[in-house]
Write an enzyme that holds these catalytic residues in place. Structure first.
Site, mmCIF file in Angstrom:
data_model
loop_
_atom_site.group_PDB
_atom_site.id
_atom_site.type_symbol
_atom_site.label_atom_id
_atom_site.label_comp_id
_atom_site.label_asym_id
_atom_site.label_seq_id
_atom_site.Cartn_x
_atom_site.Cartn_y
_atom_site.Cartn_z
ATOM 1 N N PHE A 222 46.549 52.630 46.336
ATOM 2 C CA PHE A 222 46.937 52.005 45.266
ATOM 3 C C PHE A 222 47.433 51.113 44.547
ATOM 4 O O PHE A 222 47.566 51.352 43.126
ATOM 5 C CB PHE A 222 47.523 53.299 44.394
ATOM 6 C CG PHE A 222 46.224 54.913 45.304
ATOM 7 C CD1 PHE A 222 45.174 55.079 44.782
ATOM 8 C CD2 PHE A 222 47.266 55.318 46.078
ATOM 9 C CE1 PHE A 222 45.067 56.167 44.868
ATOM 10 C CE2 PHE A 222 46.613 56.632 46.132
ATOM 11 C CZ PHE A 222 45.081 57.071 46.219
ATOM 12 N N ASN B 121 40.079 55.342 40.371
ATOM 13 C CA ASN B 121 39.624 53.719 39.605
ATOM 14 C C ASN B 121 38.982 54.273 38.895
ATOM 15 O O ASN B 121 38.486 53.156 37.555
ATOM 16 C CB ASN B 121 39.662 53.238 41.429
ATOM 17 C CG ASN B 121 40.859 51.818 41.116
ATOM 18 O OD1 ASN B 121 41.832 52.831 41.875
ATOM 19 N ND2 ASN B 121 40.113 51.324 42.371
ATOM 20 N N GLY C 15 40.489 44.633 25.702
ATOM 21 C CA GLY C 15 40.390 43.728 25.534
ATOM 22 C C GLY C 15 38.118 43.425 26.206
ATOM 23 O O GLY C 15 37.604 43.971 25.357
ATOM 24 N N CYS D 239 37.852 45.840 42.376
ATOM 25 C CA CYS D 239 37.658 46.818 42.698
ATOM 26 C C CYS D 239 36.801 47.678 42.291
ATOM 27 O O CYS D 239 36.091 48.564 41.528
ATOM 28 C CB CYS D 239 39.635 47.909 42.514
ATOM 29 S SG CYS D 239 40.270 46.820 43.497
ATOM 30 N N VAL E 277 44.720 44.339 50.431
ATOM 31 C CA VAL E 277 45.607 45.444 51.306
ATOM 32 C C VAL E 277 45.576 44.890 52.089
ATOM 33 O O VAL E 277 46.851 45.503 52.905
ATOM 34 C CB VAL E 277 44.110 46.351 51.230
ATOM 35 C CG1 VAL E 277 44.772 47.810 51.765
ATOM 36 C CG2 VAL E 277 43.712 46.862 49.713
HETATM 37 C C1 UGA Z 1 43.128 48.165 40.377
HETATM 38 C C2 UGA Z 1 44.516 50.050 40.461
HETATM 39 O O1 UGA Z 1 45.006 49.700 38.998
HETATM 40 C C3 UGA Z 1 44.915 49.742 41.723
HETATM 41 O O2 UGA Z 1 45.713 51.260 41.521
HETATM 42 C C4 UGA Z 1 43.759 49.747 42.702
HETATM 43 O O3 UGA Z 1 44.461 50.151 44.299
HETATM 44 C C5 UGA Z 1 43.393 48.762 43.238
HETATM 45 O O4 UGA Z 1 42.432 48.381 41.521
HETATM 46 C C6 UGA Z 1 41.933 48.471 43.922
HETATM 47 O O5 UGA Z 1 41.564 49.639 43.881
HETATM 48 O O6 UGA Z 1 42.542 48.182 45.082
HETATM 49 P P1 UGA Z 1 43.379 45.786 40.230
HETATM 50 O O7 UGA Z 1 42.114 45.661 40.681
HETATM 51 O O8 UGA Z 1 44.376 44.626 40.959
HETATM 52 O O9 UGA Z 1 43.610 47.388 40.919
HETATM 53 O O10 UGA Z 1 43.757 45.339 38.618
HETATM 54 P P2 UGA Z 1 44.030 46.493 37.165
HETATM 55 O O11 UGA Z 1 45.758 45.476 37.030
HETATM 56 O O12 UGA Z 1 44.008 47.781 38.075
HETATM 57 O O13 UGA Z 1 43.443 46.256 36.642
HETATM 58 C C7 UGA Z 1 41.405 46.344 36.478
HETATM 59 C C8 UGA Z 1 41.367 45.499 34.999
HETATM 60 O O14 UGA Z 1 41.126 45.612 34.234
HETATM 61 C C9 UGA Z 1 41.544 43.966 34.768
HETATM 62 O O15 UGA Z 1 40.361 43.116 34.535
HETATM 63 C C10 UGA Z 1 42.456 43.545 33.612
HETATM 64 O O16 UGA Z 1 42.254 42.856 32.678
HETATM 65 C C11 UGA Z 1 41.775 45.013 32.802
HETATM 66 N N1 UGA Z 1 42.475 45.989 31.989
HETATM 67 C C12 UGA Z 1 43.958 46.546 32.331
HETATM 68 C C13 UGA Z 1 42.431 46.242 31.101
HETATM 69 O O17 UGA Z 1 41.206 45.746 30.233
HETATM 70 N N2 UGA Z 1 43.108 47.088 30.428
HETATM 71 C C14 UGA Z 1 44.214 48.110 30.421
HETATM 72 O O18 UGA Z 1 44.860 48.589 29.358
HETATM 73 C C15 UGA Z 1 44.129 47.225 31.619
#
Ligand code: UGA
Length: 438
Positions: free
Chosen positions: A152, A212, A257, A264, A11
């Site tokens: 975010f 989140n 999945g 996060c 961040v």
């Molecule tokens: C997440 C939020 O999306 C951001 O908006 C936020 O700023 C960030 O946390 C934070 O608090 O710093 P991030 O952890 O980078 O971002 O990852 P995501 O893309 O949100 O994915 C999180 C997890 O959910 C991953 O393990 C991903 O594989 C899983 N996921 C995501 C699923 O299993 N299914 C989905 O449909 C989407």
């Protein structure tokens, strides 16, 4: 504007580089001397698409500087963003000691008005605690304010998100603080046309945890539905597609999945549950989200176990060590559950990831890390997919089948289609879709 950012993690570093790129003069401070030395040598300590280019350009044009001195950071700018970590504490609650320390150190070093902006993810009403600490450590009656500006951005898409946010949320309680933050964000607002929301500080702090937790809830919801699909012959891809086209629901975060990971969601969801209990409300809804998430990976392990019968002495190709594609971050990655679990069952592991192997090696230095998916799968009794890296899509399935000892694929990310796997003669089990037996 001059801006100080304390903390050069995902961040802090992305925010610092972005602010410099839009014209501000930024000093990034971190007490990790190694990290600051690396950054001053233009070595980027994390993998994030597009970050290196931004850091190099703005370091060379003089708008982005790095320092280990919080004293220097406090002197440098009126606006100081706190972007230090809030990792899980020993009881699982968010550890606020780094945030608190920044407050104390700024108070010790300031000689005129400072605005401290919480960028780190904090629990609601942290600003009151921070203000209390600062008042205690201030040497004289110097004015200061706290604001909240939750982040975010997603890892792997951080630079894109920083320039194109869905919205910017700011918690402020004075016109002076509001004006300063509007000035910080004006270039991004005018470039992207995004909504700029001003609210009270508690609302801004809460918005972050609510977002989140809601996204994690969407993932656990679709994972729970995937289990019903497996029991009834429905197909989760079709159900999720049918749900996502409803504009009130939307298609994102409906990918079933192995469960969510990363630095996060697991931490923030946990902190949200604990915080709500402390304030007198039992968020059982979100506790269930956590339970489903843990159960999902155990479910995938049962699928592997079922196909292999005995795991002992079987060679397993583990595909994907990062918690998601586009990052080398392995925090709370599914691989960190499967690898020790499989090792304890005496499996022989071969591991592949395009960028996260170095991070994984720090915890598991003696495992067999492979350069390609095909290399990893060679001689394997089963392949286990844990991260949906795009490289998997380009795989030659005929070749994959030939190199494997036994053509079993257990897919925790639904990267292949059952029809395609049937055609190529695999035994294939994925999430919420028909099993292919062949
Ligand atoms: C997440 C939020 O999306 C951001 O908006 C936020 O700023 C960030 O946390 C934070 O608090 O710093 P991030 O952890 O980078 O971002 O990852 P995501 O893309 O949100 O994915 C999180 C997890 O959910 C991953 O393990 C991903 O594989 C899983 N996921 C995501 C699923 O299993 N299914 C989905 O449909 C989407």
């Amino acid at each position: 504007m001059k801006i100080t950012i304390v903390g050069t993690g995902y961040v802090g570093l992305v925010t610092g580089a972005t602010f410099a790129e839009i014209g501000h003069h930024v000093l990034c401070v971190d007490n990790n001397a190694d990290k600051i030395r690396q950054l001053n040598d233009l070595e980027i300590p994390i993998y994030e698409d597009g970050l290196e280019e931004l850091v190099v350009r703005n370091f060379n044009n003089g708008r982005l500087k790095f320092s280990t001195s919080i004293k220097e950071g406090t002197k440098f700018a009126e606006v100081i963003f706190i972007a230090v970590g809030t990792p899980p504490g020993y009881r699982g609650e968010a550890n606020m000691s780094y945030v608190e320390k920044v407050g104390r150190e700024v108070a010790n070093n300031m000689s005129s008005y400072r605005l401290l902006v919480e960028k780190s993810t904090v629990i609601v009403r942290t600003s009151e605690q921070l203000a209390g600490t600062m008042s205690k450590y201030l040497k004289s009656d110097i004015p200061f304010e706290i604001a909240s500006n939750p982040e975010f951005l997603r890892e792997g898409a951080a630079i894109h998100d920083a320039f194109n946010p869905d919205r910017i949320v700011v918690g402020v309680e004075s016109e002076k603080a509001a004006k300063l933050l509007r000035e910080v964000y004006e270039p991004i607002i005018s470039r992207s046309g995004c909504e700029y929301l001003e609210m009270n500080i508690a609302s801004a702090e809460l918005t972050k945890h609510a977002c989140n937790s809601f996204l994690a809830m969407k993932i656990s919801f679709i994972n729970a539905v995937s289990r019903i699909c497996e029991l009834t012959g429905a197909n989760i891809d079709q159900v999720a597609h049918g749900m996502g086209l409803d504009k009130r629901i939307g298609p994102s975060f409906l990918k079933a999945g192995v469960g969510y990971g990363g630095s996060c969601f697991p931490k923030d969801v946990d902190a949200f549950v604990r915080m709500s209990i402390e304030h007198g409300y039992n968020l059982d809804l979100i506790k269930e989200v956590q339970r489903i998430n843990i159960d999902q990976r155990e479910h995938l392990m049962r699928k592997l176990q079922k196909e292999l019968w005995v795991v002992e002495e079987k060679t397993i190709a583990v595909i994907g060590l990062a918690f998601k594609p586009g990052t080398d971050d392995i925090r709370e990655a599914p691989a960190l559950y499967f690898v020790p679990e499989l090792l304890s069952r005496q499996a022989i592991l071969r591991l592949w990831d395009p960028v996260a192997t170095n991070n994984f090696r720090r915890t598991y230095p003696n495992l067999n890390y492979c350069d390609s998916i095909i290399d990893c799968a060679t001689g394997a009794d089963a392949m286990l997919v844990l991260t949906d890296w795009p490289e998997i899509q380009g795989l030659d399935l005929a070749q994959l089948k030939t190199v494997m000892k036994c053509p079993i694929v257990i897919d925790g990310r639904n990267v292949f289609s059952p029809a395609q796997m049937k055609r190529h003669g695999f035994i294939y089990d994925s999430i919420g879709r028909p099993t292919v037996k062949n």
